[in-house]
Design an enzyme around this catalytic site. Sequence first.
Site, short mmCIF file in Angstrom:
data_model
loop_
_atom_site.label_atom_id
_atom_site.label_comp_id
_atom_site.label_asym_id
_atom_site.label_seq_id
_atom_site.Cartn_x
_atom_site.Cartn_y
_atom_site.Cartn_z
N LEU A 1 0.83 -1.21 0.00
CA LEU A 1 0.00 0.00 0.00
C LEU A 1 0.87 1.26 0.00
O LEU A 1 0.69 2.16 -0.81
CB LEU A 1 -0.91 -0.02 1.24
CG LEU A 1 -1.83 1.17 1.46
CD1 LEU A 1 -2.90 1.25 0.36
CD2 LEU A 1 -2.54 1.08 2.82
N GLU B 1 3.51 4.22 -0.41
CA GLU B 1 4.33 4.74 -1.52
C GLU B 1 5.15 5.90 -0.97
O GLU B 1 4.82 6.45 0.10
CB GLU B 1 3.43 5.28 -2.63
CG GLU B 1 2.54 4.22 -3.22
CD GLU B 1 1.68 4.76 -4.37
OE1 GLU B 1 1.77 5.98 -4.68
OE2 GLU B 1 0.94 3.95 -4.94
N GLN C 1 16.79 0.11 31.11
CA GLN C 1 17.19 0.78 32.36
C GLN C 1 17.48 -0.23 33.47
O GLN C 1 18.47 -0.10 34.19
CB GLN C 1 16.04 1.73 32.79
CG GLN C 1 16.48 2.83 33.72
CD GLN C 1 17.38 3.85 33.02
OE1 GLN C 1 17.48 3.88 31.80
NE2 GLN C 1 18.05 4.66 33.80
N GLU D 1 1.37 0.50 10.18
CA GLU D 1 -0.07 0.23 10.31
C GLU D 1 -0.78 1.36 11.08
O GLU D 1 -1.57 1.11 11.98
CB GLU D 1 -0.30 -1.15 10.89
CG GLU D 1 0.08 -2.19 9.83
CD GLU D 1 0.17 -3.60 10.32
OE1 GLU D 1 -0.53 -3.93 11.28
OE2 GLU D 1 0.95 -4.37 9.73
C1 LIG Z 1 9.88 -1.66 8.62
C2 LIG Z 1 8.61 -1.17 7.97
C3 LIG Z 1 7.71 -2.09 7.45
C4 LIG Z 1 6.55 -1.66 6.80
N1 LIG Z 1 5.72 -2.58 6.20
C5 LIG Z 1 4.71 -2.14 5.38
C6 LIG Z 1 3.93 -3.06 4.59
O1 LIG Z 1 4.12 -4.29 4.66
N2 LIG Z 1 3.01 -2.56 3.75
C7 LIG Z 1 2.76 -1.22 3.62
O2 LIG Z 1 1.92 -0.85 2.81
N3 LIG Z 1 3.46 -0.32 4.38
C8 LIG Z 1 4.43 -0.74 5.24
N4 LIG Z 1 5.17 0.16 5.98
C9 LIG Z 1 4.88 1.59 5.85
C10 LIG Z 1 4.26 2.23 7.09
O3 LIG Z 1 2.92 1.80 7.23
C11 LIG Z 1 4.40 3.76 6.96
O4 LIG Z 1 5.78 4.04 7.15
C12 LIG Z 1 3.55 4.53 7.95
O5 LIG Z 1 2.19 4.42 7.57
C13 LIG Z 1 3.90 6.01 8.05
O6 LIG Z 1 4.01 6.60 6.79
P1 LIG Z 1 5.33 7.46 6.45
O7 LIG Z 1 6.50 6.62 6.79
O8 LIG Z 1 5.23 7.96 5.07
O9 LIG Z 1 5.31 8.67 7.48
P2 LIG Z 1 4.57 10.08 7.28
O10 LIG Z 1 3.15 9.85 6.86
O11 LIG Z 1 5.41 10.95 6.43
O12 LIG Z 1 4.55 10.63 8.76
C14 LIG Z 1 5.65 11.35 9.33
C15 LIG Z 1 5.20 11.92 10.68
O13 LIG Z 1 4.08 12.81 10.50
C16 LIG Z 1 3.01 12.43 11.31
N5 LIG Z 1 1.73 12.72 10.66
C17 LIG Z 1 1.37 12.44 9.36
N6 LIG Z 1 0.10 12.80 9.14
C18 LIG Z 1 -0.37 13.30 10.30
C19 LIG Z 1 -1.63 13.85 10.75
N7 LIG Z 1 -2.68 13.91 9.91
N8 LIG Z 1 -1.73 14.26 12.02
C20 LIG Z 1 -0.70 14.18 12.89
N9 LIG Z 1 0.52 13.69 12.54
C21 LIG Z 1 0.67 13.26 11.28
C22 LIG Z 1 3.20 10.93 11.52
O14 LIG Z 1 2.52 10.46 12.67
C23 LIG Z 1 4.71 10.83 11.65
O15 LIG Z 1 5.08 11.15 12.96
C24 LIG Z 1 6.28 -0.26 6.70
C25 LIG Z 1 7.17 0.66 7.27
C26 LIG Z 1 8.33 0.23 7.89
C27 LIG Z 1 9.28 1.25 8.45
#
Ligand SMILES: Cc1cc2nc3c(=O)[nH]c(=O)nc-3n(C[C@H](O)[C@H](O)[C@H](O)COP(=O)(O)OP(=O)(O)OC[C@H]3O[C@@H](n4cnc5c(N)ncnc54)[C@H](O)[C@@H]3O)c2cc1C
Length: 386
Positions: A124, A126, A337, A364
């Site tokens: 999902l 990107e 700790q 998630e």
């Molecule tokens: C090891 C790993 C495994 C993963 N596995 C999968 C997988 O199998 N399939 C898949 O599809 N994805 C997967 N992911 C992706 C994961 O779900 C996303 O990284 C996550 O949803 C956050 O998106 P982002 O990294 O783009 O962070 P961003 O969306 O850029 O967020 C950055 C910061 O901004 C904050 N933020 C963003 N929007 C808001 C809001 N509206 N209000 C307040 N704060 C906000 C967030 O909480 C965070 O602190 C994986 C990620 C990792 C690191």
Amino acid sequence: MVRDRQKFSDLLAEVRRFIRTECLPLEEEVDRCDAIPEPLVRRMRETGLFGHSIPEAYGGAGLSTEELSLVNIEVSQAATAFRARFGGNTGIAAESIVVDGTEAQKQQYLPRLASGELTGCFALTEPEAGSDATAQATVAVRENDGYVITGRKCFITNAPIASLFTVFARTDPGKKGADGISAFLVERGAPGLSTSQPCRKMGQHGSPVGEVILERVRVPASAIVGGLEGQGFRTALKTLNKQRINLAALCVGPAIRLVEEMARHAQSRRQFGQHIGDFQLVQQMIAESNTEVHAARALVLETARKRDDGADVTMEASMCKLFASEACGRIADRAVQVFGGRGYIAGNVAERFYRDVRLFRLYEGTSQIHLVNIARRTMASVQAQP
Ligand SMILES: Cc1cc2nc3c(=O)[nH]c(=O)nc-3n(C[C@H](O)[C@H](O)[C@H](O)COP(=O)(O)OP(=O)(O)OC[C@H]3O[C@@H](n4cnc5c(N)ncnc54)[C@H](O)[C@@H]3O)c2cc1C
């Protein structure tokens, strides 16, 4: 809803035995080598770990949400990478097919996911669609009797080793947001589909995570989950709604293990002529941690039971994921700790879990996204003052 108590308690005992005797001794090796040994993966298949949540009619164990939570609490007491190896098949990768797949899709894929012959992944996220997963830029363009998918997915668990990809793509570029997104089942080997090398990560070594690159990947119309365009985001939400309870249970296991490890260390390490467990400040860390374990476990199991009874638990699932992942992070921090300097040195159980469980607050749905979701739903449930 626990249907056959004896059958389930035998299954749970078998899982516990497998995790404690076959996985736990390999934790450090898996962390160091960043890989799960293939003979252990074979044993995971034999033990049925890949099929717990898949209905019995398709070769799985057909566990209820509550039963799966209890299993997840057991499997996650060993390093998180073990569960991640089979977790897609018994979580997000298979669930899209279970909840919304056509009968033909269920017949084609679920038995092979349940046996572990296929490893599934859920693609999902990107680069520009993280927390806002509706900002999908991957497109699926209708051509002849099928679709051509182009896009790039990142951070996908098991992508480097997966054989089946649930790929989300926009089928209707005229529609913004959730509408116009469809889910596709794409097999490895489809021309134009490739995956990156595994990313180097802070923790969860042994659980490969990487990119999925789709360059004009041609799929038949029958590859759309459920056979209907525009339903993909709803499928993703249904899948994630259950997965949030699963993930919360997966936070409880490490927390239980860390409380055990803290309590054991506190009773053997001596300073100032006595066990550190005699100091009330150390006792506080153990007591607060164990209380949080019990609170998280109770919340997860109650929510799982409600879901099994047919209730809408969207908000409670968010609460489970938020509370259990944050509590697990606090407990891992306290565990370091209690171990003192040893807790910071590689090879120490607290040091490893501290790195591993950090992810739980990010994927998630980050904690912030769950907070927003809970606040919105709480306010919507209470009438505003005129
Ligand atoms: C090891 C790993 C495994 C993963 N596995 C999968 C997988 O199998 N399939 C898949 O599809 N994805 C997967 N992911 C992706 C994961 O779900 C996303 O990284 C996550 O949803 C956050 O998106 P982002 O990294 O783009 O962070 P961003 O969306 O850029 O967020 C950055 C910061 O901004 C904050 N933020 C963003 N929007 C808001 C809001 N509206 N209000 C307040 N704060 C906000 C967030 O909480 C965070 O602190 C994986 C990620 C990792 C690191």
